[in-house]
Design a protein around this motif. Structure first.
Motif, PDB file in Angstrom:
ATOM      1  N   UNK A 198       0.840  -1.208   0.000  1.00  0.00           N
ATOM      2  CA  UNK A 198       0.000   0.000   0.000  1.00  0.00           C
ATOM      3  C   UNK A 198       0.873   1.256   0.000  1.00  0.00           C
ATOM      4  N   UNK A 199       1.989   1.195   0.752  1.00  0.00           N
ATOM      5  CA  UNK A 199       2.833   2.375   0.832  1.00  0.00           C
ATOM      6  C   UNK A 199       3.381   2.757  -0.537  1.00  0.00           C
ATOM      7  N   UNK A 200       3.742   1.747  -1.369  1.00  0.00           N
ATOM      8  CA  UNK A 200       4.298   2.021  -2.687  1.00  0.00           C
ATOM      9  C   UNK A 200       3.331   2.814  -3.559  1.00  0.00           C
ATOM     10  N   UNK A 201       2.029   2.662  -3.302  1.00  0.00           N
ATOM     11  CA  UNK A 201       1.036   3.349  -4.132  1.00  0.00           C
ATOM     12  C   UNK A 201       1.072   4.867  -3.917  1.00  0.00           C
ATOM     13  N   UNK A 202       1.655   5.311  -2.792  1.00  0.00           N
ATOM     14  CA  UNK A 202       1.701   6.748  -2.507  1.00  0.00           C
ATOM     15  C   UNK A 202       3.094   7.329  -2.697  1.00  0.00           C
ATOM     16  N   UNK A 203       4.065   6.471  -3.039  1.00  0.00           N
ATOM     17  CA  UNK A 203       5.410   6.977  -3.286  1.00  0.00           C
ATOM     18  C   UNK A 203       5.392   7.946  -4.459  1.00  0.00           C
ATOM     19  N   UNK A 204       6.000   9.096  -4.256  1.00  0.00           N
ATOM     20  CA  UNK A 204       6.109  10.081  -5.325  1.00  0.00           C
ATOM     21  C   UNK A 204       4.970  11.064  -5.408  1.00  0.00           C
ATOM     22  N   UNK A 205       3.856  10.797  -4.695  1.00  0.00           N
ATOM     23  CA  UNK A 205       2.699  11.690  -4.797  1.00  0.00           C
ATOM     24  C   UNK A 205       3.035  13.071  -4.254  1.00  0.00           C
ATOM     25  N   UNK A 206       3.680  13.129  -3.080  1.00  0.00           N
ATOM     26  CA  UNK A 206       4.028  14.420  -2.502  1.00  0.00           C
ATOM     27  C   UNK A 206       4.988  15.179  -3.424  1.00  0.00           C
ATOM     28  N   UNK A 207       5.951  14.454  -3.990  1.00  0.00           N
ATOM     29  CA  UNK A 207       6.903  15.093  -4.904  1.00  0.00           C
ATOM     30  C   UNK A 207       6.173  15.626  -6.138  1.00  0.00           C
ATOM     31  N   UNK A 208       5.233  14.847  -6.655  1.00  0.00           N
ATOM     32  CA  UNK A 208       4.461  15.267  -7.832  1.00  0.00           C
ATOM     33  C   UNK A 208       3.673  16.541  -7.538  1.00  0.00           C
ATOM     34  N   UNK A 209       2.951  16.565  -6.425  1.00  0.00           N
ATOM     35  CA  UNK A 209       2.145  17.743  -6.078  1.00  0.00           C
ATOM     36  C   UNK A 209       3.039  18.958  -5.877  1.00  0.00           C
ATOM     37  N   UNK A 210       4.177  18.759  -5.223  1.00  0.00           N
ATOM     38  CA  UNK A 210       5.090  19.871  -4.983  1.00  0.00           C
ATOM     39  C   UNK A 210       5.655  20.393  -6.290  1.00  0.00           C
ATOM     40  N   UNK A 211       5.937  19.502  -7.251  1.00  0.00           N
ATOM     41  CA  UNK A 211       6.469  19.928  -8.543  1.00  0.00           C
ATOM     42  C   UNK A 211       5.457  20.772  -9.299  1.00  0.00           C
ATOM     43  N   UNK A 212       4.173  20.391  -9.195  1.00  0.00           N
ATOM     44  CA  UNK A 212       3.129  21.165  -9.865  1.00  0.00           C
ATOM     45  C   UNK A 212       2.995  22.540  -9.220  1.00  0.00           C
ATOM     46  N   UNK A 213       2.920  22.557  -7.894  1.00  0.00           N
ATOM     47  CA  UNK A 213       2.665  23.821  -7.196  1.00  0.00           C
ATOM     48  C   UNK A 213       3.880  24.740  -7.202  1.00  0.00           C
ATOM     49  N   UNK A 214       5.069  24.155  -7.262  1.00  0.00           N
ATOM     50  CA  UNK A 214       6.273  24.982  -7.303  1.00  0.00           C
ATOM     51  C   UNK A 214       6.537  25.522  -8.700  1.00  0.00           C
ATOM     52  N   UNK A 215       5.936  24.884  -9.723  1.00  0.00           N
ATOM     53  CA  UNK A 215       6.115  25.350 -11.089  1.00  0.00           C
ATOM     54  C   UNK A 215       7.317  24.749 -11.785  1.00  0.00           C
ATOM     55  N   UNK A 216       7.886  23.691 -11.234  1.00  0.00           N
ATOM     56  CA  UNK A 216       9.029  23.052 -11.891  1.00  0.00           C
ATOM     57  C   UNK A 216       9.757  22.134 -10.945  1.00  0.00           C
ATOM     58  N   UNK A 217      10.607  21.257 -11.508  1.00  0.00           N
ATOM     59  CA  UNK A 217      11.323  20.279 -10.711  1.00  0.00           C
ATOM     60  C   UNK A 217      12.384  20.949  -9.822  1.00  0.00           C
TER      61      UNK A 217
END
Length: 220
Positions: free
Chosen positions: A1-20
């Motif tokens: 179950x944990x693997x299903x949420x890996x990267x989600x926080x990074x993805x949301x932060x990349x969108x809201x920050x406007x770039x990697x």
């Protein structure tokens, strides 16, 4: 179950920050680590989340839909955490309490009502009864009872008070029946007895040495 949420926080932060790069600064990661986390997320989902160029990243249509759902999920998690935090700071919910009739109404209920006034989100439900109850089966959070609990209980108990008792008779009764002079005289008199579970409880009175003894009396 944990693997299903890996990267989600990074993805949301990349969108809201406007770039990697900016997301990497906010998360204290390298830009490469952010890019790899997004790539792993895309591989697991089987979709492309970003259009990438050498200078910019923009969301694909799938990425936009996934971002909106991720944000809603994160907001729900934050709301849940806030609710738990408020519950730790404030008394919230229903408290069901079972109380003996007389002690409950005259002693415990005023204290509980005052407590409820201090906590506006507390819902207080009081049940007045002298019968023995099963707290779990009957759905009570707390019970106050007179007497000894017995050996079979697995509940946590605390003594609240040790009430003082007095032996009394009306002047009219004593004039008609005479005054008892010792404990041995009491069974010959009419008495009031507290009944529990269909049998009358014995009186406990101190003898000449001060030790409490059980005395069977006649009740009317």
């Amino acid at each position: 179950m944990r693997d299903r949420f890996d990267g989600v926080q990074v993805f949301v932060e990349a969108v809201e920050a406007g770039g990697f790069a900016k997301a990497a600064e906010r998360l204290s990661l390298t830009r490469s680590a952010v890019g790899k986390a997004i790539a792993r997320l895309e591989e697991r989902l089987g979709v492309r989340l970003f259009h990438r160029t050498t200078r910019t990243q923009s969301l694909t249509e799938d990425g936009q839909q996934y971002y909106e759902r991720c944000v809603r999920a994160i907001e729900e998690l934050r709301a849940g955490e806030s609710l738990l935090e408020s519950g730790r700071r404030e008394v919230v919910g229903k408290l069901r309490v079972s109380l003996p009739v007389l002690f409950g109404r005259y002693c415990a209920a005023p204290i509980l009502r005052a407590y409820a006034r201090q906590h506006e989100r507390l819902e207080l439900e009081l049940s007045f009864s002298d019968r023995q109850i099963d707290l779990i089966a009957d759905g009570f959070d707390l019970a106050v009872r007179n007497g000894v609990l017995g050996n079979g209980t697995a509940l946590h108990a605390r003594r609240l008070v040790s009430p003082r008792k007095a032996l009394c008779a009306s002047p009219a009764y004593l004039a008609a029946r005479g005054e008892p002079h010792s404990l041995a005289d009491l069974p010959e008199h009419d008495t009031l007895v507290y009944w529990r579970n269909d049998y009358g409880l014995t009186w406990q009175l101190p003898d000449a040495t001060g030790a409490l003894i059980d005395l069977s009396v006649t009740s009317r």
